[in-house]
Design a protein around this motif. Sequence first.
Motif, PDB file in Angstrom:
ATOM      1  N   TYR A 189       0.907  -1.332  -0.257  1.00  0.00           N
ATOM      2  CA  TYR A 189       0.104  -0.109   0.112  1.00  0.00           C
ATOM      3  C   TYR A 189       0.875   1.273   0.052  1.00  0.00           C
ATOM      4  N   TYR A 190       1.773   1.275   0.950  1.00  0.00           N
ATOM      5  CA  TYR A 190       2.594   2.472   0.894  1.00  0.00           C
ATOM      6  C   TYR A 190       3.876   2.531  -0.171  1.00  0.00           C
ATOM      7  N   ILE A 191       4.202   1.398  -0.456  1.00  0.00           N
ATOM      8  CA  ILE A 191       5.482   1.293  -1.335  1.00  0.00           C
ATOM      9  C   ILE A 191       4.805   1.743  -2.857  1.00  0.00           C
ATOM     10  N   ARG A 192       3.796   1.171  -3.143  1.00  0.00           N
ATOM     11  CA  ARG A 192       3.490   1.520  -4.458  1.00  0.00           C
ATOM     12  C   ARG A 192       3.185   2.793  -4.670  1.00  0.00           C
ATOM     13  N   ARG A 193       2.414   3.386  -3.815  1.00  0.00           N
ATOM     14  CA  ARG A 193       2.319   4.967  -3.646  1.00  0.00           C
ATOM     15  C   ARG A 193       3.509   5.971  -3.829  1.00  0.00           C
ATOM     16  N   ILE A 194       4.331   5.477  -2.927  1.00  0.00           N
ATOM     17  CA  ILE A 194       5.726   5.909  -3.055  1.00  0.00           C
ATOM     18  C   ILE A 194       6.456   5.815  -4.430  1.00  0.00           C
ATOM     19  N   GLY A 195       6.251   4.660  -5.174  1.00  0.00           N
ATOM     20  CA  GLY A 195       6.687   4.678  -6.517  1.00  0.00           C
ATOM     21  C   GLY A 195       6.076   5.413  -7.297  1.00  0.00           C
ATOM     22  N   LYS A 196       4.730   5.540  -7.277  1.00  0.00           N
ATOM     23  CA  LYS A 196       3.887   6.288  -8.187  1.00  0.00           C
ATOM     24  C   LYS A 196       4.303   7.830  -8.114  1.00  0.00           C
ATOM     25  N   ILE A 197       4.503   8.487  -6.802  1.00  0.00           N
ATOM     26  CA  ILE A 197       4.836   9.727  -6.699  1.00  0.00           C
ATOM     27  C   ILE A 197       6.114  10.020  -7.292  1.00  0.00           C
ATOM     28  N   PHE A 198       7.164   8.978  -7.092  1.00  0.00           N
ATOM     29  CA  PHE A 198       8.546   9.147  -7.633  1.00  0.00           C
ATOM     30  C   PHE A 198       8.334   9.078  -9.018  1.00  0.00           C
ATOM     31  N   GLY A 199       7.588   8.250  -9.527  1.00  0.00           N
ATOM     32  CA  GLY A 199       7.227   8.034 -11.211  1.00  0.00           C
ATOM     33  C   GLY A 199       6.746   9.271 -11.662  1.00  0.00           C
ATOM     34  N   ALA A 200       5.883   9.917 -10.973  1.00  0.00           N
ATOM     35  CA  ALA A 200       5.445  11.328 -11.522  1.00  0.00           C
ATOM     36  C   ALA A 200       6.396  12.274 -11.522  1.00  0.00           C
ATOM     37  N   ILE A 248      17.634  12.076  -8.444  1.00  0.00           N
ATOM     38  CA  ILE A 248      17.806  11.369  -7.190  1.00  0.00           C
ATOM     39  C   ILE A 248      16.503  11.325  -6.123  1.00  0.00           C
ATOM     40  N   GLY A 249      16.153  10.403  -5.989  1.00  0.00           N
ATOM     41  CA  GLY A 249      14.909  10.059  -5.120  1.00  0.00           C
ATOM     42  C   GLY A 249      15.120   9.514  -3.746  1.00  0.00           C
ATOM     43  N   VAL A 250      14.860  10.195  -2.591  1.00  0.00           N
ATOM     44  CA  VAL A 250      15.012   9.802  -1.343  1.00  0.00           C
ATOM     45  C   VAL A 250      13.610   9.904  -0.297  1.00  0.00           C
ATOM     46  N   ASN A 306      23.304  17.575  -3.701  1.00  0.00           N
ATOM     47  CA  ASN A 306      22.253  18.557  -4.183  1.00  0.00           C
ATOM     48  C   ASN A 306      21.195  18.252  -5.160  1.00  0.00           C
ATOM     49  N   ASN A 307      20.421  18.940  -5.656  1.00  0.00           N
ATOM     50  CA  ASN A 307      19.256  18.272  -6.804  1.00  0.00           C
ATOM     51  C   ASN A 307      18.589  16.952  -6.758  1.00  0.00           C
ATOM     52  N   TYR A 308      18.345  16.570  -5.155  1.00  0.00           N
ATOM     53  CA  TYR A 308      17.632  15.338  -4.979  1.00  0.00           C
ATOM     54  C   TYR A 308      16.128  15.794  -4.656  1.00  0.00           C
ATOM     55  N   THR A 309      15.267  14.851  -4.736  1.00  0.00           N
ATOM     56  CA  THR A 309      13.806  14.971  -4.373  1.00  0.00           C
ATOM     57  C   THR A 309      13.438  14.052  -3.108  1.00  0.00           C
ATOM     58  N   SER A 310      13.097  14.715  -2.229  1.00  0.00           N
ATOM     59  CA  SER A 310      12.414  13.898  -1.202  1.00  0.00           C
ATOM     60  C   SER A 310      10.995  14.152  -0.829  1.00  0.00           C
ATOM     61  N   LEU A 311      10.208  13.134  -0.239  1.00  0.00           N
ATOM     62  CA  LEU A 311       9.024  13.207   0.058  1.00  0.00           C
ATOM     63  C   LEU A 311       8.668  13.412   1.335  1.00  0.00           C
ATOM     64  N   LEU A 312       9.660  13.247   2.218  1.00  0.00           N
ATOM     65  CA  LEU A 312       9.579  13.504   3.791  1.00  0.00           C
ATOM     66  C   LEU A 312      10.808  14.131   4.194  1.00  0.00           C
ATOM     67  N   LYS A 313      10.691  14.912   5.085  1.00  0.00           N
ATOM     68  CA  LYS A 313      11.816  15.725   5.892  1.00  0.00           C
ATOM     69  C   LYS A 313      11.847  15.320   7.352  1.00  0.00           C
ATOM     70  N   ILE A 314      12.518  14.620   8.013  1.00  0.00           N
ATOM     71  CA  ILE A 314      12.660  14.310   9.540  1.00  0.00           C
ATOM     72  C   ILE A 314      13.370  15.781   9.831  1.00  0.00           C
ATOM     73  N   ARG A 335       6.569  17.630   5.113  1.00  0.00           N
ATOM     74  CA  ARG A 335       6.646  17.226   3.800  1.00  0.00           C
ATOM     75  C   ARG A 335       7.980  17.419   3.299  1.00  0.00           C
ATOM     76  N   GLY A 336       8.472  16.783   2.171  1.00  0.00           N
ATOM     77  CA  GLY A 336       9.867  16.905   1.579  1.00  0.00           C
ATOM     78  C   GLY A 336       9.724  17.943   0.474  1.00  0.00           C
ATOM     79  N   ASN A 337      11.042  17.970  -0.136  1.00  0.00           N
ATOM     80  CA  ASN A 337      11.033  19.148  -0.961  1.00  0.00           C
ATOM     81  C   ASN A 337      10.520  18.872  -2.358  1.00  0.00           C
ATOM     82  N   TYR A 338       9.798  17.806  -2.442  1.00  0.00           N
ATOM     83  CA  TYR A 338       8.934  17.587  -3.820  1.00  0.00           C
ATOM     84  C   TYR A 338       7.661  18.476  -3.643  1.00  0.00           C
ATOM     85  N   PHE A 339       7.198  18.916  -2.494  1.00  0.00           N
ATOM     86  CA  PHE A 339       6.260  19.821  -2.501  1.00  0.00           C
ATOM     87  C   PHE A 339       6.641  21.313  -2.297  1.00  0.00           C
ATOM     88  N   ASP A 340       7.862  21.528  -2.439  1.00  0.00           N
ATOM     89  CA  ASP A 340       8.124  22.995  -2.335  1.00  0.00           C
ATOM     90  C   ASP A 340       7.897  23.697  -3.651  1.00  0.00           C
TER      91      ASP A 340
END
Lengths: 271, 271
Positions: free
Chosen positions: A111-122, A227-229, A243-251, A265-270
């Motif tokens: 459930y989580y993995i596939r959605r993470i994959g779809k977001i990076f895919g986009a 680069i996706g983390v 530099n130049n990476y895409t993150s979905l979460l920022k701890i 939220r990570g930098n993908y949403f910035d």
Amino acid sequence: MKRSQRIAAMTHYFKENPRALVSLPFFVRTYEAAKSSISEDIDIIDDMFRQLGIGRIETVSGYSGGVKYVPDYPLASSQQFVDELIDLLQVPSRILPGGYLYMSDLLGHNYYIRRIGKIFGAAFQQTEADYVVTVATKGIPIAYAVAEALNLPVVIIRRDPIVTEGSTISINYVSGSSRKIQSMALAKRHIEPGSNVILVDDFMKAGGTIKGMESLMAEFDAKVQGIGVLAEAEDEEEERRVNNYTSLLKIQDVNEITGDVSVLRGNYFDQ
Amino acid sequence: MKRSQRIAAMTHYFKENPRALVSLPFFVRTYEAAKSSISEDIDIIDDMFRQLGIGRIETVSGYSGGVKYVPDYPLASSQQFVDELIDLLQVPSRILPGGYLYMSDLLGHNYYIRRIGKIFGAAFQQTEADYVVTVATKGIPIAYAVAEALNLPVVIIRRDPIVTEGSTISINYVSGSSRKIQSMALAKRHIEPGSNVILVDDFMKAGGTIKGMESLMAEFDAKVQGIGVLAEAEDEEEERRVNNYTSLLKIQDVNEITGDVSVLRGNYFDQ
């Protein structure tokens, strides 16, 4: 076969074969329908996929043309999903020694993995890449999920020496978190020289591992196109080396003493 | 919304949520259609999925009832796919030292991995399990693909000590192929005591690794309900230590000197 039956079968087909070109005559033969009917079916599916925000059916014209399903994932759904992850992660019992957060249970669910994959895919849908590259172990399911959305093969860099895959290139690197010299290795037959790659991992602090992957890719004359983390975290003692990476979460903060966990939220949403 | 549009959307929904129960009122609300229309849509999809051999839509009656998509994979397609794999594997250049075959390139493609997952999903569809368990590294993508078909979480046993996931149970085992003492470990929080599990790996010779996984599962009071290995091979020096496994491929002979490779269908097809 009725239209509604064809639509079920073709929707299944497109979802099983993302980004794969299929000719209209293939559908005409398979479902014994007129080309005009198949075209209308595809229009209906395309329209519905766009409404659902899950992508589009693209037409490639010309002699060797056809149609292909290009998956997408809407930004609003991505935000909603990442906010759901944040709620699950901001729990004191997830705090692990060293400022890490326990995430393996979530990463064990499709459930989580596939959605993470779809977001990076986009995120990487415009990137021209030949491989999705990750390093063992936790990045592996994420890499496969990204690779599914982009219809690319996965290459897994190993941390332990590989004994059974022929000649190997290995590099040493300094892990940001443990300040130890570590090594990673990849058999030469895994990547064609001159390829384009997307790097994927679950977690990045100073970025030593990603930097190591970049060095290894340079040995293969491969160009890093993205680069996706999944999660990034600040390293208190060291500057980020990537530099130049895409993150979905920022701890943001993990306090072992007070039990405070702050995840954003990570930098993908910035954007 | 027209029937053909609903069918596209619902087919997408079922394929995204295998084995998940969904109530009819959910579809009624989402697509603003009458319950009778939704029921007819589901019948059409069910009928088409059965024709395609990709499973069925099951109805669960009662107050908390609804419908769910139970994936399947037809035996004829499985045989055809495994024969395709055999053709790709029976090539002298795939021979690796020690009687292994290079398969990583194939295991890097979702095309192969997802079909392998669907076949094991069909093989284990009657099994009541709580987790799909594998050991790092090569079994991981297979485990996720099986877990997708069965809608189960994945648990990954590590070969290296885990430093960041709390208290851990580890065991030592003798690897059949290298005759070395090796260890595997799993953090206690990964599996609830008393669970049922399916074990998955890419390759089995004498079965030392699978045997080790069984011992580790016993430490978690977990019951092994099924064992799936992509490829099995004879170990010339040792008897097999595992019974009751399902294999898709049987590597009969790998001769480093003559370059002969002989691969057969695995025991899944011995029916």
